[in-house]
Write a protein that holds these residues in place. Structure first.
Motif, PDB file in Angstrom:
ATOM      1  N   ALA A 188     -39.267 -18.326-119.774  1.00 22.79           N
ATOM      2  CA  ALA A 188     -40.629 -18.517-119.436  1.00 22.79           C
ATOM      3  C   ALA A 188     -41.525 -17.139-119.886  1.00 22.79           C
ATOM      4  CB  ALA A 188     -40.579 -18.944-117.811  1.00 22.79           C
ATOM      5  N   SER A 195     -48.995 -14.135-118.846  1.00 23.77           N
ATOM      6  CA  SER A 195     -49.884 -13.854-119.705  1.00 23.77           C
ATOM      7  C   SER A 195     -51.179 -13.147-119.275  1.00 23.77           C
ATOM      8  CB  SER A 195     -50.221 -15.561-119.879  1.00 23.77           C
ATOM      9  OG  SER A 195     -50.908 -16.034-118.791  1.00 23.77           O
ATOM     10  N   ARG A 238     -45.157 -17.812-116.480  1.00 20.55           N
ATOM     11  CA  ARG A 238     -45.766 -17.771-117.849  1.00 20.55           C
ATOM     12  C   ARG A 238     -47.237 -17.627-117.481  1.00 20.55           C
ATOM     13  NH1 ARG A 238     -42.678 -22.417-119.131  1.00 20.55           N
ATOM     14  NH2 ARG A 238     -43.916 -23.801-118.182  1.00 20.55           N
ATOM     15  N   ALA A 274     -42.790 -16.920-123.427  1.00 22.87           N
ATOM     16  CA  ALA A 274     -43.883 -17.612-123.899  1.00 22.87           C
ATOM     17  C   ALA A 274     -45.038 -16.801-124.527  1.00 22.87           C
ATOM     18  CB  ALA A 274     -44.429 -18.745-122.998  1.00 22.87           C
TER      19      ALA A 274
END
Length: 345
Positions: free
Chosen positions: A196, A176, A172, A199
């Motif tokens: 995951a 990100s 994640r 997200a």
């Protein structure tokens, strides 16, 4: 009389050539008996059935048991190792004598929220790993390596989720922090790391796995998680499959040991080619170490067709640089364990 029995017990124990070793092996044997019971209880469906306490007769009927005497011994064994209880009263309510219920923490966990992962871990140890060790003398003397992956692909994919929490958090974070959210998961297994990656709002991508059973498992999971409109799963070998790049993040999680040392530079070159400029390769693996967990995995892999011994981060770094990765960062994911993540970009 009790004192006499205790004296005989002590004399018997200390008559052994190595009393301490004798006691330790007996203790190990008892632990193995518990493992055998739990494995059989899982396969039989007994633990699932005992989510609701029931007497032996009712359990036998529900589970299709015809050899009731053997079944009774199995239930008594479960009580003896502390995984089952038997009582005439449960939670203050009268019940028929001989009513069985789940008692041990292991038995409860195996049918609990994370039960599928723990059941797969138990199956991997008692079936796959046990087979490797049973065949080890022949293997070490030149016999063929075991062709275990097709048979245990789904079990391995599910049991590998034991470290899902820590790896998923790392995935994640990596997704990100990437410039974009298009992800390729090489060796996607059950698809949990695509979940995951999801997200990040708007993320999408592809899972790739060699084993048909793992592909079907991942597809089923993505449908169940309502992610099949964002992520697809393909069957294929990354060494022979056209990768539909470019991607912002490529995941290579718990599977670098499926590639021989001489294959890895080309593999990393292929993955580098699937990334857009500035993209990131995230590689997670157990690495060679002296602790029992790592060495057990190392031996299992080295004795399995299509697998290779564990490597080290220090050996991978020059291979990654050769493939064109300029920035390489290594993070230990679990203190005291040789589970590391390498982020290369």
């Amino acid at each position: 009389m009790a004192s006499s029995k205790w004296s005989r017990t002590l004399r018997t124990a200390f008559s052994q050539p190595d009393p301490a070793a004798h006691a330790l092996l007996l203790r190990d044997s008892q632990q193995l008996t518990r493992t055998h019971f739990l494995t059989a209880a899982v396969h039989l469906g007994l633990l699932e059935a005992l989510k609701t306490p029931a007497p032996a007769g009712e359990l036998a009927e529900r589970l299709g048991i015809t050899r009731t005497e053997q079944f009774r011994i199995l239930l008594e064994l479960g009580v003896s190792v502390g995984e089952l209880s038997v009582s005439s009263r449960i939670s203050g309510t009268a019940a028929a004598p001989g009513t069985y219920a789940l008692k041990g923490r292991r038995a409860r966990a195996l049918v609990g929220r994370n039960g599928s992962v723990l059941r797969a871990l138990l199956e991997e140890q008692t079936a796959y790993h046990a087979t490797v060790y049973r065949q080890l003398p022949e293997t070490l003397r030149g016999g063929d390596l075991g062709d275990h992956l097709p048979r245990y692909a789904e079990v391995i994919a599910e049991s590998s989720r034991i470290a899902e929490g820590v790896i998923a958090q790392y995935v994640r974070e990596a997704v990100s922090e990437a410039d974009g959210g298009r992800v390729l998961d090489v060796g996607c297994g059950s698809g949990v790391h695509l979940r995951a990656a999801s997200a990040r709002p708007g993320s999408s991508g592809t899972g790739l796995d060699l084993q048909p059973a793992a592909v079907e498992l991942a597809r089923d999971n993505l449908r169940r998680w309502s992610l099949d409109d964002r992520f697809t799963v393909r069957q294929g070998d990354v060494r022979e499959t056209e990768l539909d790049g470019p991607y912002d993040v490529v995941l290579l999680l718990n599977n670098v040991y499926y590639f021989a040392a001489e294959e890895r530079p080309a593999l990393f070159g292929t993955l580098r080619g699937a990334l857009r400029e500035g993209g990131t390769l995230v590689l997670v693996s157990m690495f060679h170490d002296r602790n029992p967990t790592a060495l057990n995995l190392d031996l299992i892999l080295a004795c399995t067709q299509g697998c290779y011994p564990l490597t080290t981060p220090a050996r991978l770094e020059p291979e990654l640089r050769e493939a064109g990765f300029g920035r390489i960062r290594t993070d230990q994911l679990v203190s005291g364990q040789s589970l590391y993540a390498i982020r290369a970009s």
